[in-house]
Scaffold this active site. Sequence first.
Site, PDB file in Angstrom:
ATOM      1  N   GLN B 238       0.825  -1.204   0.000  1.00 20.71           N
ATOM      2  CA  GLN B 238       0.000   0.000   0.000  1.00 20.71           C
ATOM      3  C   GLN B 238       0.865   1.263   0.000  1.00 20.71           C
ATOM      4  OE1 GLN B 238      -3.299  -2.019   2.837  1.00 20.71           O
ATOM      5  NE2 GLN B 238      -3.665   0.152   2.548  1.00 20.71           N
ATOM      6  N   ARG B 385      -9.437  -0.288   7.322  1.00 23.24           N
ATOM      7  CA  ARG B 385     -10.392   0.591   6.659  1.00 23.24           C
ATOM      8  C   ARG B 385     -10.764   1.791   7.520  1.00 23.24           C
ATOM      9  NH1 ARG B 385     -14.298  -1.114   1.912  1.00 23.24           N
ATOM     10  NH2 ARG B 385     -14.734   0.983   1.207  1.00 23.24           N
ATOM     11  N   CYS B 386      -9.758   2.437   8.074  1.00 27.18           N
ATOM     12  CA  CYS B 386     -10.006   3.664   8.803  1.00 27.18           C
ATOM     13  C   CYS B 386      -8.689   4.418   8.900  1.00 27.18           C
ATOM     14  CB  CYS B 386     -10.539   3.406  10.210  1.00 27.18           C
ATOM     15  SG  CYS B 386      -9.362   2.625  11.311  1.00 27.18           S
ATOM     16  N   GLU B 761     -13.195   5.302   4.013  1.00 26.98           N
ATOM     17  CA  GLU B 761     -13.205   4.667   5.325  1.00 26.98           C
ATOM     18  C   GLU B 761     -14.343   5.125   6.215  1.00 26.98           C
ATOM     19  OE1 GLU B 761      -9.187   5.768   6.028  1.00 26.98           O
ATOM     20  OE2 GLU B 761      -8.436   3.935   5.148  1.00 26.98           O
TER      21      GLU B 761
END
Lengths: 163, 807
Positions: B238, B385-386, B761
């Site tokens: 990522q 996912r945040c 997110e």
Amino acid sequence: MGKQIYKMTVNGQVKEVMAEPRELLIYVLREKLDLTGPHVGCETSHCGACTVEMNGMSVKSCTVFAAQADGAEITTIEGLGDPDGLHVLQEAFKEHHGLQCGYCTPGMITRAHRLLQENPNPTEVEVRMGIAGNLCRCTGYQNIVKSILAAAAQINAAKEAAE
Amino acid sequence: MNDLTPPTREERSAKLKGLGTSRKRVEDARFTQGKGNYVDDIKLPGMLHGDFVRSPYGHARIKSVNIDAAMALPGVIAVLQAKDLEPLSLHWMPTLAGDKQMVLADGKVLFQGQEVAFVVAEDRYIAADAVELVEVEYEELPVVVDPFKALAPDAPVLREDLEAGADGAHGPRRHHNHIFLWEEGDKAATEQVIDSAEVVAEEMICYQRVHPCPLETCGSVASMDKVNGKLTLYGTFQAPHVVRTVASLLSGIEEHNIRVVSPDIGGGFGNKVGVYPGYVCSIVASIVTGRPVKFIEDRMDNLMTTAFARDYWMKGRISATKDGKITALHAHVTADHGAFDACADPTKFPAGFFHICTGSYDIPVAYCGVDGVYTNKAPGGVAYRCSFRVTEAAYFIERMIEVLAMELNMDAAELRRINFIKKDQFPYHSALGWEYDSGDYHTAWDKALEAVDYAGLRKEQAARVEAFKRGETRKLLGIGLCHFTEIVGAGPVKNCDILGMGMFDSCEIRIHPTGSAIARLGTISQGQGHATTFAQILATEIGIPADSITIEEGDTDTAPYGLGTYGSRSTPVAGAATAMAGRKIRAKAQMIAAYLLEVHDDDVEFDVDRFVVKGAPERFKTMAEIAYASYNQAIPGVEPGLEAVSYYDPPNMTYPFGAYVCVMEIDVDTGTHEVRQFYALDDCGTRINPMVIEGQVHGGLTEALAIAMGQEIAYDEMGNVKTGTLMDFFLPTAVETPHYTTDFTETPSPHHPIGAKGVGESPNVGGVPAFSNAVHDAFRAFGLRQSNMPHDHWRIWKIANDLGLHD
């Protein structure tokens, strides 16, 4: 374990592969036939990223041995459409944002293809049940369901027009 | 209409498919045809395969390792152990959190699944066979999986490598299993207010250990070209540029001789931010063997060893006046970081941005403290996912609000409303040090409550409770509310870095002579659709159709340096860099246009896809004409070509927010639930592609559903992972996943060039409290204050049973 020759028809072409009986179908497809559309997600039949059609049924190719596929008729995502003519389902997934990272997509579309053979006019609930063996981590399924229903409607409309 | 009629401004604008267009995704052609290129699709000549021998124990000393049988197996090339990596100083590696982590077990193992030896073989089957043949003799040690027990005075020492009493990367350690205490806010003032408050609510809220579990696991292919001295590393990264820097620092190979490529990534969700032993071992194995080496995790490797998230035990105290005005918030977290502190947070923030935990509310004084603790669990602590620890913070405050509403005997929607930060208070300085850039919470909240007929739902719920008490139904109705504020887009270089790299991001644009373009960014898409949406930002900025702009990311040899994609930072940071680079192109184009039109620079202005002479719109040069001129005309004082690069250091974070309502039916006797309605209103500022935004919201909500209703990485007392396969680790199918209704308000960020805030997110951050609050709300009439997630069927049944509802 000794290697043997297995013969299978993959996307309409007869293929002979040399493999150990314990080798998995997904491994044969990806590593020996260079069909990297089907993916490995879990190796336990849960996620469906490896879904292909074998003898008219959806199977998780991560839990089918090469030996079991001997003599079989197999269709992968690569057999559904090509750049010059996408399958209706491939078009529908693009149109309705039915994919994000794309990892589940080949298995999902291959499964949807078989589902629409089994049930050409499914309800939303039937689509959701019909793809319950295929996991997606990105889309929340809503647009996948929409894509499949749209493809079904289009296929049915084309059939009616032809009749 | 004849063909010579010039297109209208609207027609020219529509042709660009710029900002605000639901442009179809350019990525989809290859993905729908099975022609994506993921790391496991990469095949290089002579490539070998690596696989790990992993520890079956949670805590053990390694007495001996015998690799003779494995090495004797035909096709096995090497078996690497810590002692083989030690001469290269690669048996340990630094973590993102300032700690270090074993690459291969160095004398002991600290969690189940830990990497002990790396087998390299001609193919995967041989590697797997060889793993079975490596004999490791262990001596079991006492296991600690409970962070509170880990801090007991007589708890076993987990990290024998750390010097007793010495400070850690984030200050003093008060116990041998303690990592840090990180604090923010005014503790004494907060305690003083709470101690003398009219109403105080107190609760311990656990956010369980979970895992991002993207459908594609992590993997890498390392290829050391000894002839040219170049290392190429493909992988599920990522943050490819940071991986290159880390690889250079670790291996000693100069950075220009390393090329890192992130190919297509099959979902990341935080899992693919960190650097894992498999990557390091594939590099070393390639250097040792001179052949490319591939390492791909299987699902158990993935769930058991890389990138857990959450595992926060949050003790909260919140005080208010009798009429519900919140006066103070006190939070203390016991954070289970596992065996190594490998949290993926900006360096100065060992608990991420948890201090956004005052949420959407105007709270005058607050304190939060986070104690990091070592246990015999896998390392990680990623932002699933945040943004960094923001989901934990949002869940904490949104649960505390519900508990306070019970204490006050007040409606939870009304309690939120009277405490929201007001529109005219922005930019708002929170008690824990943030400057919220913009917001309009009341408008969003009212819109949400009206959309679901909140008053009607409460009446229906009250009637249902009465019917339940009369024995006419066994189902209860829960109304789950959530108003969340995120903090994303890390971040300003002055206080945000990863391993010393400032958290800017970048975009480089080249306009081709015929008026099409390529733009390269420092980020990397994992399904978010960057190739589609970044072209839209540019289309609007430079007047070239999005369909004529190629977006490339993920190859460190060609893309400008950037910090990557996580924490919803791509749009806030790289999106801003894209707009700024586009503006540089436009500034140069203006000079060229003025020259071509034979007027002063100030006498032309940008108009959708061209520069026009002010007051004479029939005199213009299109961007395509300008691009061509830039390559074929000598323009005095202007360099040939049309290129620009921007490195964007954001002045602040962005603060997306949203109002969610979940309506849930709960069967008291079976513990099953059905989400009858889910309404999600998101405000992510300027909306780039509404179709993509909606898709992001659907996906994030489904990951929230998974976390709230079933997901957990659970350990037994022996340190065994109980949820290591998809049989036990819950991922919702299309059947469990409800239908979502999405909505929006649009409050642009004042400091972002196009006003965008990021959205990927938000639905996870807001969704988890909405689902969980629905479960709690269903039982509120029977006195339920707090029950920890995941709310699977058994646990919901247990809530009902404990409340005496089965009697």
